[in-house]
Design an enzyme around this catalytic site. Structure first.
Site, mmCIF file in Angstrom:
data_model
loop_
_atom_site.group_PDB
_atom_site.id
_atom_site.type_symbol
_atom_site.label_atom_id
_atom_site.label_comp_id
_atom_site.label_asym_id
_atom_site.label_seq_id
_atom_site.Cartn_x
_atom_site.Cartn_y
_atom_site.Cartn_z
ATOM 1 N N GLU A 41 40.770 48.113 37.783
ATOM 2 C CA GLU A 41 39.782 48.340 36.732
ATOM 3 C C GLU A 41 39.860 49.792 36.252
ATOM 4 O OE1 GLU A 41 34.887 47.896 36.189
ATOM 5 O OE2 GLU A 41 35.844 47.503 38.128
ATOM 6 N N LYS A 110 34.688 42.883 30.155
ATOM 7 C CA LYS A 110 33.832 42.598 31.311
ATOM 8 C C LYS A 110 32.473 42.092 30.857
ATOM 9 C CE LYS A 110 32.498 44.791 35.693
ATOM 10 N NZ LYS A 110 32.599 46.059 36.476
ATOM 11 N N CYS A 144 36.131 42.832 38.351
ATOM 12 C CA CYS A 144 35.262 43.282 39.432
ATOM 13 C C CYS A 144 34.005 42.437 39.633
ATOM 14 C CB CYS A 144 34.917 44.753 39.207
ATOM 15 S SG CYS A 144 34.274 45.597 40.683
#
Length: 262
Positions: A41, A110, A144
Site C-alpha cells: 500500500e 480503497k 489493507c
C-alpha cells in the site's frame, strides 16, 4: 502463476527512489520466474508522509504509471503497486495493476479508510470489486483494511476472483490479521489471497511485515518475516478448481437468509 511479494517500505517521500527499489525487485522476481510482482500500500510515495500525500499524488495514467509500465515491459512481468491517486481535486488511496507488456489493466480505490490519518488525506472509493485477467487467472484488487470486511472478500468470490491482491500497511498491534485472518479469508472464499505489507517504523506507525500468500486450503504458501524481503509462491488454477469442488461454500450459500446484512 508464480507471484512475488515485495515486503518493503521503500524510501518514504521519494517517488524516484521507490521506482528504483521496484525496478531492482522486478529484476530479482523475473529472474526467479515470477509472472507478477506485488508491492505494498502506498509504495510509490510512502504511507506516513503527511501533506506530501497530496503533493506527490498522481493520476492513474501519470508519469509514475508510465515509468512502471516501462519497467514491467523491460522485465517481462506484471506489477501491482499502491499509490496516492489524484483525480482533479480528489485524492484516493489506490492500487494499480499493469501487465507484462505495460498495459494498465485495473485501478482500485480503497473503499474502507482506516483511522483519522487516512480519513484526513483520502476520499473513499465506491467500487468494491475491480478485476483483471492475467495469464488465465482472474485477479482482484483490494487494499489493507478492506480485507477485514468479510462482505468485501465474498463479493470478489461471487464475481469469480481467483487471486486477490491486497497491498497493505498493516501496523502493530494488528499482526493477527496477517497471521490468522488472511488465511481464513482465502479458505472461506476459496481463492488465493496475496497480502503484501510495509515493514518497520514510519512516522507514528510500526509496520509488522508478515506478508503472505495464502491458498484456498487456508495454508500459507509463503510468509515473510519482519524485515525487508522478497518472497515467492505459486498460484495453481488446477488446485484452486479442485479445492472449490471439494469445499462448495459458494454453491451452498442461502442468500435469502442474509437480507439483514444489507
Amino acid at each position: 502463476m508464480r507471484t512475488a511479494l515485495l515486503q518493503s517500505s521503500g524510501r518514504p517521500g521519494s517517488t524516484v527512489e521507490n521506482l528504483k527499489v521496484l525496478d531492482e525487485a522486478a529484476g530479482r522476481a523475473a529472474a526467479a520466474g515470477a509472472a507478477l510482482l506485488a508491492a505494498p500500500e502506498m509504495f510509490l510515495t510512502g504511507y506516513a508522509i503527511g501533506d506530501d500525500i497530496g503533493r506527490l499524488a498522481e493520476p492513474a495514467d501519470g508519469e509514475a504509471a508510465d515509468a512502471i509500465a516501462e519497467l514491467a515491459a523491460r522485465h517481462g512481468l506484471a506489477i501491482a503497486y499502491g499509490y496516492p491517486e489524484r483525480d482533479g481535486a480528489t485524492v484516493y488511496n489506490s492500487a494499480q495493476l499493469i501487465s507484462a507488456d505495460g498495459t494498465r489493466l485495473a485501478n482500485y480505490r480503497k473503499t474502507h479508510l482506516f483511522g483519522c490519518f487516512e480519513r484526513d488525506h483520502f476520499t473513499p472509493g465506491d467500487q468494491p470489486v475491480v478485476q483483471a485477467e492475467l495469464n488465465g487467472v482472474t485477479v482482484g484488487l483490494m487494499i489493507c483494511y478492506d480485507v477485514e470486511f468479510p462482505e468485501n472478500v465474498r463479493a470478489h468470490a461471487l464475481a469469480g476472483t481467483d487471486l486477490l491482491l491486497v497491498p497493505t500497511a498493516q501496523m502493530h498491534p494488528f499482526q493477527f490479521v496477517a497471521e490468522s485472518l488472511v488465511p481464513v479469508r482465502a479458505w472461506e472464499n476459496q481463492m488465493y489471497v496475496a497480502y503484501v505489507n510495509r515493514v518497520g517504523p514510519e512516522g507514528e506507525f510500526e509496520f509488522v511485515g508478515l506478508s503472505t500468500l495464502a491458498g484456498p486450503d487456508g495454508v500459507a504458501r509463503t510468509r515473510a518475516g519482519r524485515g525487508e524481503e522478497l518472497v515467492l509462491a505459486d498460484v495453481d488454477p488446477a488446485f484452486l478448481a479442485a479445492s472449490r469442488e471439494a469445499n462448495p461454500y459458494l454453491q451452498d450459500r442461502r442468500p435469502g437468509l442474509y437480507g439483514s446484512l444489507v
